[in-house]
Every structure is written in structure tokens, then in C-alpha cells.
Design a protein around this motif. Structure first.
Motif, mmCIF file in Angstrom:
data_model
loop_
_atom_site.group_PDB
_atom_site.id
_atom_site.type_symbol
_atom_site.label_atom_id
_atom_site.label_comp_id
_atom_site.label_asym_id
_atom_site.label_seq_id
_atom_site.Cartn_x
_atom_site.Cartn_y
_atom_site.Cartn_z
ATOM 1 N N LEU A 164 8.729 48.534 4.834
ATOM 2 C CA LEU A 164 7.528 49.107 4.235
ATOM 3 C C LEU A 164 7.312 50.525 4.711
ATOM 4 N N LEU A 207 1.780 50.645 4.369
ATOM 5 C CA LEU A 207 1.929 49.260 3.914
ATOM 6 C C LEU A 207 1.710 49.118 2.411
ATOM 7 N N ASP A 256 6.759 48.994 -0.968
ATOM 8 C CA ASP A 256 7.942 48.303 -0.471
ATOM 9 C C ASP A 256 9.157 49.167 -0.756
ATOM 10 N N GLN A 265 13.003 45.621 -0.379
ATOM 11 C CA GLN A 265 12.577 44.223 -0.328
ATOM 12 C C GLN A 265 13.717 43.342 -0.813
ATOM 13 N N LYS A 324 7.766 50.082 8.699
ATOM 14 C CA LYS A 324 7.436 48.746 9.181
ATOM 15 C C LYS A 324 8.383 47.740 8.539
ATOM 16 N N ARG A 380 8.526 43.673 7.357
ATOM 17 C CA ARG A 380 7.747 42.464 7.083
ATOM 18 C C ARG A 380 8.699 41.330 6.728
ATOM 19 N N SER A 406 8.507 37.014 5.784
ATOM 20 C CA SER A 406 7.626 35.884 5.460
ATOM 21 C C SER A 406 8.438 34.764 4.831
ATOM 22 N N THR A 465 -0.367 32.054 8.489
ATOM 23 C CA THR A 465 -1.586 32.512 7.818
ATOM 24 C C THR A 465 -2.225 31.419 6.979
ATOM 25 N N GLU A 467 4.243 34.652 8.400
ATOM 26 C CA GLU A 467 4.484 36.081 8.179
ATOM 27 C C GLU A 467 4.395 36.828 9.498
ATOM 28 N N ILE A 468 5.246 37.851 9.628
ATOM 29 C CA ILE A 468 5.210 38.735 10.784
ATOM 30 C C ILE A 468 5.534 40.144 10.306
ATOM 31 N N ILE A 469 4.803 41.141 10.829
ATOM 32 C CA ILE A 469 4.998 42.551 10.472
ATOM 33 C C ILE A 469 5.285 43.337 11.751
ATOM 34 N N ASP A 481 5.489 46.895 13.408
ATOM 35 C CA ASP A 481 5.138 48.310 13.342
ATOM 36 C C ASP A 481 5.977 49.029 14.397
#
Length: 687
Positions: A429, A433, A436, A439, A459, A461, A463, A498, A503-505, A507
Motif C-alpha cells: 500500500l 493506505l 493498492d 495486490q 505498507k 497488508r 488478510s 477483526t 488482518e495485519i498491516i 508500517d
């Protein structure tokens, strides 16, 4: 190392479901195998011989070691001599099983001696062995008179040692009371009743029954419904563990119940709890504990007290993918078939929602061919950990006093299945954010991997979704994502949930310190595991080329890589040892020349002897002086030979030790021969 850790976590949660809660089962073949190992026929005492024979008898073992000949020899020796009360007691115990050849007169002599001493016994242990031996003689030689002349007095002497809480003292001189002693006392009182020439006062018998109920008031309890008796005796006598104490009480209660009329109103849940305690021990490590376990279970099944019925499950892990059925078996503690009964599943609830039942009031079907009570899982039972609550009900209501079925039985059940992994996506990302830049969709069930690149301003991401076989969202115990740098430095992150998806992001701008500003290739690996998830996995997702800025001067330094603890078990580096070169030796001719030079003095010594005209005219002619002269010459030659051996191979201390013996020998024989020569010379001069 993180890979090993992740694998260990998956394995740990998979194995833990089998050991979370003890599910006691009746005696099985594992106990029979353990009996053959613990009792191998090498008993050193009659007590050990009896314990082995009794265990073999209860378990009905066929391939047992045969030590009957040796045991019978010990029995005959102890019965025919003035053995101690304990040895006499166990000799009769062994004889009761082996039926050794013992004359009636031997039983008569023992009975007369015991009858004469029973009234003089003051210690509880002495009365226990004395009365117990008389009971055994009564069973083995019915025509021998073993009745007690003053049974009421003996009964009163034992009862006088009882305490208000149901425990007993070992003697009147000892104020301490013991639960273990209570079992001995009850067994001795049962023997007095069976040996009494007239009926014991029923009021005294009822008082003892009340003492038994008081003893059960002090029984100890575990949270799972297991009951046991613990020893509280605190004096110098040897401390008894909870197993031997519980076994002593069971022997005493069953012995007393066998000789008294009417049932003892024992609480069925506590009898069942005692059975669970003996079964829950598993396989004791010592022969004594194993004997206490097996004999206690056999006594609980002897119908002298309510026979405990044990509800057990052949398995506590069931698979939805294999369409397993819930199976329940009910047996006695030794594995015998239970009377006709019904097993009902009162309710079942998920461990995370104890107030919400998924099954209520369902009766299990009895399969007569297998002897199991079975039930299929309804659709509302999904993968997870549950607690099933069972109840048993006898078909014949009149037999409720004959069996102990207890109340509700809680059993942990683990329902496993294949969890569906879907909608897995990984994307690079922008910093906002909002876009994309890259992806990609992942098939976590396949083998495809992705190749990504990012810098510190971007970033990452990741999921995915997990759903159970019934379509519900699934939350595993472990969901970990690992980034491993090409230099072997690795970082593990927990993937958050969630609600609908995981999900994990990342940074990277905020992670530059954590990553130690290491640019380059990072391998990405996902670990998902749970005890009820049949398809737990550890899967590589691909790699990420990460471009991070240069490290500032004050940045943290890279820590040393952790050392793999298993590396010390690997092959070691080969050691190449360089030996020192031997020192240079002189030429062989020079050595031989030096040897000749060292022999010259000896040659000169021989020449000197010839020049002096050595002769043997003065050599003694008599036998004894001649012997001393020869021994002296041989001793001198031995000394010279010793010098040669010292030069060739002997060390200094060995040479001096041998020289000391030779010197003493030469002094003795030399003194003898010189004395003879001196006396001979004196006689010649006087003549």
C-alpha cells in the motif's frame, strides 16, 4: 529457531487435547503387562510373595512366573518355627493361595499359641496380625479350634483405641490417631466377629458402623469428583501415603461389611470417587503401590459395598470430517460388564459459552454387539472444545443400593474438523493506505508464492478468513506471520482478528528500528494452528524486497543471532593434531661403542678374579652350609640381574622394593655361611 518454535506450538496444542483432563478407565491389558514386569518372581519376603500372588490371582494372569516351590518352602519354614507375628501372618496368606502341604498339627500349635497371646497384645498392629492369622487358619483348617474365649473383651480392647472422628490410635500409650490405623482396626474387628463363639453385641457393631461414616466425613476430594483418604498421623511412625492409607481403609471397610448383617449406609458418590482415585493413578512405579491399587479395586468390586460403575470414553477427540460418533462405555473397575442401564447426555456446552447448551437431554443408544452407548453429533456441534455432562440410570431400581453410579459426570470433548482458509490477500500500500500499488490473491491450500517489493514509505497488508465446516468464523490459538531476513534475523508478528477476518498491516516507517535498518530480501511465512484444527499448517507465502534507509549513528546495533540449542548434538569439527617430531638420535655405531665401553669394567672384574687365583677349596662340603653358600651366590647373581632389569625396563621404586627383599635374603644366608667359615677357620687354627 522460529520455525521450530512455530512447529512446536502447533504440535503442543494438538497433543494437549489428549492430556487436558484425566479420563479414568477400568483395568486393562496395560496393567497386566505392568504386573508381569513388577512381579518377576524375585520376591525376597513372604509379604512380597503374597502381593505378587494376589495380583496374579485378581488379574487372572496365565503366563505368570512360577515361584510356588520357593514360596512353599518359606511358608513351611515360618509356620514350623517361632517366627514374628508379621511373618506368620503373611506365611498363612501365601498358603491360602498356594495350598502348600502343611500338617494339621502345625495349624493347631500356631492357633494355640495365638489364642494364648491375643489377650496380652496391647498394640493395634500386634492384634491385627494375631487375629488375622487366626482367621486365616479358620479358612485353611476348619477343624482346628480358633475361636476366641473372650471375643467381647478383645472387641472392646480394639474399640477403646478409636477416636471421635473415626480414626484409631496404634496403642493406648500413643495419643496420636491415624487414618491408616483405622483400616487395620476395622479389619481386626471383622476378624474378632468371625472368631467369636457367640454373637457380638449388636450395639457395639452399630457403633463401629457409625465410626465408619465419621471416617468418610474426613475424606479428601479433588475438583473432578475423586475422593481419597490422607494420613494425618504425625508421630515418629513411618508416614503412609494417600494410596496406602486409602487402600487400608478399603480393606477394613470391606472386611467389616462382609461379617456384619445389614448394609453400611456408605455414600455412593464417595465410593465411586475412591474407585476413580485408584484408577486415576495409572500404573504405579512400585510393586507395593501396584498391589494396593489392584487389591483395593478388587475389594470395591466384591459387592461388600456398592459396586462402583465407571463411565469412560474410548476417545475424547472426535472428527467431524470423519463423521465420528460419540462412544461411551460403562464397566466395573476391573472391566466386567455393567448391569442394564441407560446413559443420558444431560447437556453439552462449549467451554467459551458455559451458559448456552448445544445439546440437552439426549439418551445414548446402546449397541449390544459392541457394548457401547453411542450417539451421533447434531449439526449445531461445530469444531471446538466442549464439556459433556452424563448421567447413568439403572433399569432395575431395586439394584440402586448395590451399585454406585454417582451423579453427573463431566467429560471434556474435543471436536475437530477441517477449517476452510479463504480470501487470502497480500498487498503493498501507499503511505495513505488509499491505494493498492500491488495486490495479489493467495491460495493457501496450494504451493504458489508471491514476490513483492516495498520501501520504508509503504505498507504491507495481509488478510485471510477461516471458517468451520458449518460455516462459522473460526479463531485459532495461533496465527503468526514471520519475516525472515537473508541474514537469518527474523521477526514474528501475531495476526489480529477483526471478527470476520484476520488482518495485519506493516508500517515499515515505524518498523525501521525493529528491523535494524536492514534492507534486502525478507521471506514471508504464515503459521496457523489449533488443537481442533485438523489442517493446521506452516506455509511460506513468498518474499519481499524491502528498501530501508541507512541506519543513523545512534541506531541500535544488531543483536547476536541466537544459538540453536540442538546444534551441540551435531557432528563436531575434526581435530587435526600435529605430533612433535622425534628428537635426533646418535648413530647406531656410536651406541654400540658406548655399550662395549660400559661392559669393560665387568670384563676387568672377571680378569681380576682369574689373576687372584679364585678356587673352590673352601666351599663347604656339608649339606646345610653348602646350601647356604649356593643360595648366597644365587642371591648375588639375582642382584646383578636386577640391575640389568632396572637398566632395561624397571622403574626406581620397583627396583628398590625388590632390592630390599633380596638384601634381607643375602644378609640371612650370608651371615650363615660366614659364621660357618669363621668356625671352620677357628678350628683349623686351634688344631
Amino acid at each position: 529457531m522460529a520455525r521450530n518454535l512455530a512447529k512446536f506450538l502447533i504440535l503442543f496444542y494438538t497433543i494437549s487435547i489428549c492430556n487436558a483432563v484425566t479420563n479414568p478407565t477400568p483395568i486393562s491389558d496395560s496393567h497386566r503387562s505392568a504386573a508381569l514386569q513388577l512381579f518377576d518372581g524375585s520376591s525376597s519376603s513372604l509379604e512380597e510373595s503374597y502381593e505378587a500372588l494376589r495380583v496374579f490371582e485378581i488379574l487372572a494372569l496365565e503366563n505368570k512366573p512360577d515361584s510356588s516351590v520357593t514360596a512353599c518352602q518359606k511358608v513351611v519354614e515360618n509356620l514350623g518355627s517361632s517366627s514374628s507375628l508379621k511373618d506368620l501372618f503373611y506365611a498363612l496368606k501365601v498358603n491360602g493361595i498356594l495350598k502348600c502341604k502343611v500338617d494339621r498339627g502345625v495349624f493347631q500349635d500356631i492357633a494355640s499359641r495365638l489364642q494364648a497371646t491375643v489377650n496380652d497384645a496391647s498394640a493395634l498392629v500386634d492384634m491385627y496380625y494375631t487375629i488375622g492369622s487366626l482367621v486365616l487358619i479358620k479358612d485353611q483348617a476348619p477343624d482346628v479350634d480358633v475361636l476366641l474365649a473372650d471375643a467381647d473383651g478383645t472387641f472392646h480392647s480394639i474399640k477403646a483405641l478409636s477416636q471421635s472422628d473415626g480414626r484409631w490410635r496404634y496403642s493406648s500409650d500413643n495419643p496420636e490417631s491415624s487414618t491408616y490405623a483405622a483400616g487395620l482396626a476395622l479389619e481386626a474387628l471383622a476378624g474378632v466377629i468371625s472368631l467369636a463363639s457367640s454373637e457380638i453385641d449388636q450395639s457395639r457393631v452399630n457403633t463401629v458402623k457409625s465410626d465408619i461414616l465419621k471416617l468418610f466425613d474426613s475424606i479428601q476430594k479433588y475438583d473432578d469428583g475423586t475422593f481419597y483418604f490422607d494420613e494425618k498421623f504425625g508421630s515418629g511412625r513411618e508416614h503412609q501415603g494417600s494410596l496406602s492409607t486409602s487402600s487400608s481403609v478399603v480393606r477394613g471397610i470391606t472386611s467389616f461389611a462382609a461379617v456384619t448383617s445389614g448394609k453400611i449406609d456408605l455414600p455412593g458418590d464417595k465410593i465411586l470417587g475412591l474407585a476413580k482415585y485408584f484408577l486415576g493413578i495409572g500404573l504405579p512405579g512400585s510393586a507395593k503401590d501396584f498391589f494396593n491399587q489392584i487389591e483395593s479395586l478388587a475389594l470395591l468390586e466384591s459387592k461388600r459395598v456398592p459396586v462402583p460403575l465407571v463411565l469412560s470414553l474410548p476417545a475424547t477427540v472426535y472428527s467431524l470430517s470423519k463423521k465420528d460418533q460419540l462412544k461411551v462405555t460403562v464397566n466395573t473397575v476391573l472391566g466386567s460388564a455393567a448391569p442394564p442401564l441407560t446413559v443420558k447426555l444431560v447437556r453439552a456446552f462449549h467451554t467459551d459459552a458455559k451458559d448456552s447448551a448445544v445439546i440437552e437431554g439426549k439418551e445414548l443408544q446402546y449397541d449390544q454387539s459392541s457394548g457401547l452407548h453411542v450417539m451421533g453429533f447434531p449439526d449445531n456441534v461445530d469444531v471446538g472444545t466442549y464439556v459433556f455432562v452424563f448421567e447413568m440410570a439403572l433399569h432395575d431400581s431395586g439394584s440402586e443400593n448395590d451399585y454406585a453410579i454417582g451423579g453427573q459426570i463431566h467429560v471434556p470433548i474435543y471436536v475437530t474438523g477441517i477449517v476452510k482458509v479463504s480470501n487470502a490477500e497480500i498487498a503493498v500500500l501507499g503511505s495513505d493506505l488509499g491505494s493498492d500499488e500491488t495486490q495479489k490473491t493467495l491460495d493457501l491450500a496450494g504451493t504458489d508464492v508471491v514476490s513483492l517489493s516495498a520501501n520504508h514509505l509503504q505498507k504491507l497488508r495481509f488478510s485471510f478468513q477461516l471458517t468451520t465446516p458449518h460455516g462459522h468464523a473460526f479463531k485459532p490459538r495461533q496465527a503468526l506471520l514471520k519475516l525472515k531476513h537473508e541474514t537469518k534475523y527474523e521477526h514474528i508478528f501475531v495476526v489480529g482478528n477483526t471478527g470476520k477476518k484476520f488482518e495485519i498491516i506493516f508500517d515499515f516507517l515505524g518498523l525501521v528500528d525493529k528491523f535494524y535498518y536492514l534492507s534486502g530480501r525478507y521471506d514471508i511465512e504464515l503459521t496457523v494452528g489449533d488443537a481442533v484444527m485438523e489442517n493446521s499448517f506452516l506455509r511460506p507465502l513468498g518474499h519481499l524486497e524491502l528498501d530501508l534507509p541507512e541506519a543513523p549513528e545512534k541506531a541500535a546495533h544488531l543483536p547476536p543471532l541466537p544459538v540453536d540449542p540442538y546444534s551441540r548434538y551435531g557432528p563436531k569439527a575434526e581435530i587435526a593434531h600435529l605430533f612433535r617430531a622425534p628428537e635426533k638420535r646418535p648413530p647406531q655405531k656410536l651406541s654400540l661403542t658406548f655399550l662395549i665401553v660400559t661392559l669393560l669394567p665387568f670384563i676387568g672384574f672377571l680378569v681380576g678374579l682369574l689373576r687372584l687365583g679364585v678356587n673352590f677349596k673352601n666351599f663347604p662340603s656339608s649339606a646345610l652350609p653348602a646350601t647356604y653358600a649356593i643360595l648366597f651366590q644365587l642371591g648375588a647373581a639375582a642382584v646383578l640381574l636386577l640391575y640389568v632389569l632396572f637398566w632395561l625396563k624397571l622403574d626406581l621404586f620397583t627396583t628398590l622394593k625388590a632390592l630390599g627383599f633380596l638384601g634381607a635374603f643375602l644378609m640371612f644366608v650370608g651371615h650363615r655361611i660366614l659364621s660357618h667359615l669363621a668356625s671352620t677357620s677357628a678350628k683349623l687354627k686351634s688344631a
